[in-house]
Write an enzyme that holds these catalytic residues in place. Structure first.
Site, PDB file in Angstrom:
ATOM      1  N   ASP A 135     -26.536 -24.945 -13.596  1.00  5.76           N
ATOM      2  CA  ASP A 135     -26.483 -24.118 -14.814  1.00  5.76           C
ATOM      3  C   ASP A 135     -27.917 -23.861 -15.279  1.00  5.76           C
ATOM      4  O   ASP A 135     -28.270 -24.142 -16.410  1.00  5.76           O
ATOM      5  CB  ASP A 135     -25.625 -24.779 -15.908  1.00  5.76           C
TER       6      ASP A 135
ATOM      7  N   ASP B  71     -34.266 -28.279 -16.292  1.00  2.00           N
ATOM      8  CA  ASP B  71     -34.319 -29.370 -15.309  1.00  2.00           C
ATOM      9  C   ASP B  71     -33.590 -28.999 -14.027  1.00  2.00           C
ATOM     10  O   ASP B  71     -33.897 -29.535 -12.958  1.00  2.00           O
ATOM     11  CB  ASP B  71     -33.828 -30.709 -15.883  1.00  2.00           C
ATOM     12  N   ASP B  72     -32.661 -28.032 -14.102  1.00  2.00           N
ATOM     13  CA  ASP B  72     -32.082 -27.487 -12.869  1.00  2.00           C
ATOM     14  C   ASP B  72     -33.187 -26.843 -12.027  1.00  2.00           C
ATOM     15  O   ASP B  72     -33.241 -27.005 -10.801  1.00  2.00           O
ATOM     16  CB  ASP B  72     -31.015 -26.433 -13.181  1.00  2.00           C
TER      17      ASP B  72
ATOM     18  N   ASN C 153     -25.420 -37.518 -24.749  1.00  2.00           N
ATOM     19  CA  ASN C 153     -26.398 -36.585 -25.300  1.00  2.00           C
ATOM     20  C   ASN C 153     -25.743 -35.336 -25.886  1.00  2.00           C
ATOM     21  O   ASN C 153     -26.382 -34.579 -26.614  1.00  2.00           O
ATOM     22  CB  ASN C 153     -27.478 -36.207 -24.273  1.00  2.00           C
TER      23      ASN C 153
ATOM     24  N   GLU D  30     -21.884 -37.107 -22.089  1.00  2.00           N
ATOM     25  CA  GLU D  30     -23.051 -36.439 -21.492  1.00  2.00           C
ATOM     26  C   GLU D  30     -22.691 -34.977 -21.283  1.00  2.00           C
ATOM     27  O   GLU D  30     -21.550 -34.646 -20.966  1.00  2.00           O
ATOM     28  CB  GLU D  30     -23.397 -37.131 -20.168  1.00  2.00           C
TER      29      GLU D  30
ATOM     30  N   ASN E  69     -22.904 -32.455 -19.050  1.00  2.00           N
ATOM     31  CA  ASN E  69     -22.200 -31.828 -17.924  1.00  2.00           C
ATOM     32  C   ASN E  69     -20.723 -32.223 -17.876  1.00  2.00           C
ATOM     33  O   ASN E  69     -19.877 -31.417 -17.472  1.00  2.00           O
ATOM     34  CB  ASN E  69     -22.875 -32.185 -16.597  1.00  2.00           C
TER      35      ASN E  69
ATOM     36  N   HIS F 158     -33.265 -35.435 -15.316  1.00  2.00           N
ATOM     37  CA  HIS F 158     -31.828 -35.580 -15.006  1.00  2.00           C
ATOM     38  C   HIS F 158     -31.502 -34.957 -13.637  1.00  2.00           C
ATOM     39  O   HIS F 158     -31.116 -35.641 -12.696  1.00  2.00           O
ATOM     40  CB  HIS F 158     -30.980 -34.880 -16.060  1.00  2.00           C
ATOM     41  N   ASP F 159     -31.574 -33.635 -13.578  1.00  2.00           N
ATOM     42  CA  ASP F 159     -31.135 -32.938 -12.361  1.00  2.00           C
ATOM     43  C   ASP F 159     -32.035 -33.230 -11.154  1.00  2.00           C
ATOM     44  O   ASP F 159     -31.524 -33.383 -10.028  1.00  2.00           O
ATOM     45  CB  ASP F 159     -31.051 -31.431 -12.621  1.00  2.00           C
TER      46      ASP F 159
HETATM   47  C1  BDR Z   1     -27.582 -32.358 -18.016  1.00  2.00           C
HETATM   48  O1  BDR Z   1     -27.238 -31.384 -19.015  1.00  2.00           O
HETATM   49  C2  BDR Z   1     -28.062 -30.251 -18.883  1.00  2.00           C
HETATM   50  O2  BDR Z   1     -28.678 -29.942 -20.093  1.00  2.00           O
HETATM   51  C3  BDR Z   1     -29.130 -30.573 -17.906  1.00  2.00           C
HETATM   52  O3  BDR Z   1     -29.471 -29.445 -17.124  1.00  2.00           O
HETATM   53  C4  BDR Z   1     -28.544 -31.676 -17.067  1.00  2.00           C
HETATM   54  O4  BDR Z   1     -27.823 -31.165 -15.977  1.00  2.00           O
HETATM   55  C5  BDR Z   1     -28.152 -33.573 -18.703  1.00  2.00           C
HETATM   56  O5  BDR Z   1     -27.185 -34.166 -19.537  1.00  2.00           O
HETATM   57 CA    CA Z   2     -28.095 -28.854 -15.310  1.00  2.00          CA
END
Ligand code: BDR
Ligand code: CA
Length: 333
Positions: free
Chosen positions: A29, A33-34, A177, A183, A185, A258-259
């Site tokens: 998405d 961080d992707d 988060n 979380e 995703n 993260h990613d």
């Molecule tokens: C995940 O949520 C998205 O904001 C980031 O790209 C990551 O995949 C972290 O919780």
């Molecule tokens: Ca992501």
């Protein structure tokens, strides 16, 4: 430094790592961080068969445009991009531009690629590619799991067709988060996440319990910013917004990865040690919908088969320094 993910699990409960990826379909998405995960893969010699995009950080179509933009900027101009699910299975669409910028790439003025993306049928493409390359593909999913869930609904034989699956998602025994325990995703599409957890494939889940331990030292940030390598320069542009988001959380101008960690573990699974645990997604809780509930009590014998439905390989410990070195190396920084 060795970081602990699940908790102080006895070493005897550890299981071997998943197989290292040779061919990757990345579901994302994109997302700051992707983008960093794609850059890590590109600089580590990952073979991307295709990228598919989902709603999440930004709408799925924006994620598609961003994915093709990042791939092209990294020289991966022959990796096809397919847009997929525009909304979750059973709740309203929510996006997170406050984390990733209005354009999803940190509002850094990155010029969009004009390369066409294919519209709307990402889940079908995942199934088609798995049938075309039986037993070869690693699905790396770093966004909400709607596309993978839909692919499972379309093709119940999908688990037997892929090599393994690596997901960034969830928060086991730690704060969420997107909600107190959720979380992003998983929380963005809990029903899809439950389909993925309940499928009979080799599933590794990389959650906040370990990704929140991956904040880069500020000297590493400075190296990326100072590098003349185009991969580092792209990351240095898009992650400025992200550094601002994470600064109050981490206490320094840096960010967690993260990613990129999911991508790194797909490619070099022995960066971490792992435990197999039975897990499911809370779908009904008023306060806890979208929580990953993992049975880490240890009263019962641990599962031994990673392909058992509902069994997940979680990260027990991670060699954080080696992971950071891999990331910097991949960026040429
Ligand atoms: C995940 O949520 C998205 O904001 C980031 O790209 C990551 O995949 C972290 O919780
Ligand atoms: Ca992501």
């Amino acid at each position: 430094m060795i970081a602990t993910g699940l908790g102080e699990g006895p070493a005897a409960r550890r299981v071997p790592p998943p197989p290292a990826a040779t061919s990757i379909v990345l579901d994302c998405d994109t997302g700051i961080d992707d983008s960093m995960a794609i850059a890590l893969g590109a600089g580590s010699g990952a073979r991307f068969v295709a990228c598919t995009t989902t709603h999440g950080n930004v709408p799925a179509a924006t994620a598609g445009r961003n994915t093709v933009t990042v791939l092209d900027a990294l020289g991966l101009t022959d990796v096809p991009v397919h847009v997929g699910a525009h909304r979750p299975m059973a709740q309203d669409l929510l996006t997170a531009e406050w984390v990733h910028g209005q354009d999803g790439l940190g509002d850094a003025g990155v010029a969009q690629s004009s390369r066409p993306v294919s519209g709307d049928l990402a889940p079908a493409e995942i199934v088609r590619l798995a049938r075309q390359h039986p037993g070869e593909l690693t699905l790396v999913a770093v966004g909400p799991l709607t596309n993978l869930g839909l692919a499972l609904l379309m093709a119940p034989d999908l688990p037997g067709l892929v090599r393994n699956v690596v997901v960034m998602g969830g928060a086991v025994n730690t704060a969420g988060n997107a909600s107190a325990v959720g979380e992003a995703n998983v929380w963005h599409d809990p029903e899809a996440a439950q389909l993925v957890v309940g499928a009979a494939w080799d599933l590794t889940v990389v959650g906040l319990e370990i990704t929140m331990r991956t904040a880069m030292p500020t000297v590493a940030i400075a190296r990326i910013e100072a590098s003349t390598d185009p991969r580092a320069q792209l990351v240095a542009r898009v992650f400025q917004h992200y550094l601002g988001v994470y600064e109050p959380i981490v206490g320094e101008r840096t960010c967690v990865l993260h990613d990129p960690l999911a991508m790194a573990l797909a490619l070099e699974p022995d960066l971490a040690s792992y435990r197999l645990v039975r897990a499911g997604i809370e779908l009904r809780g008023e306060l806890s919908r979208g929580q990953v509930v993992a049975d880490t009590r240890g009263f019962e014998p641990d599962p031994t088969d990673p392909t058992e439905p509902g069994v997940v390989r979680f990260v027990d410990t991670l060699d954080v320094e080696r992971f950071h070195a891999m990331f910097l190396d991949a960026l040429g920084a």
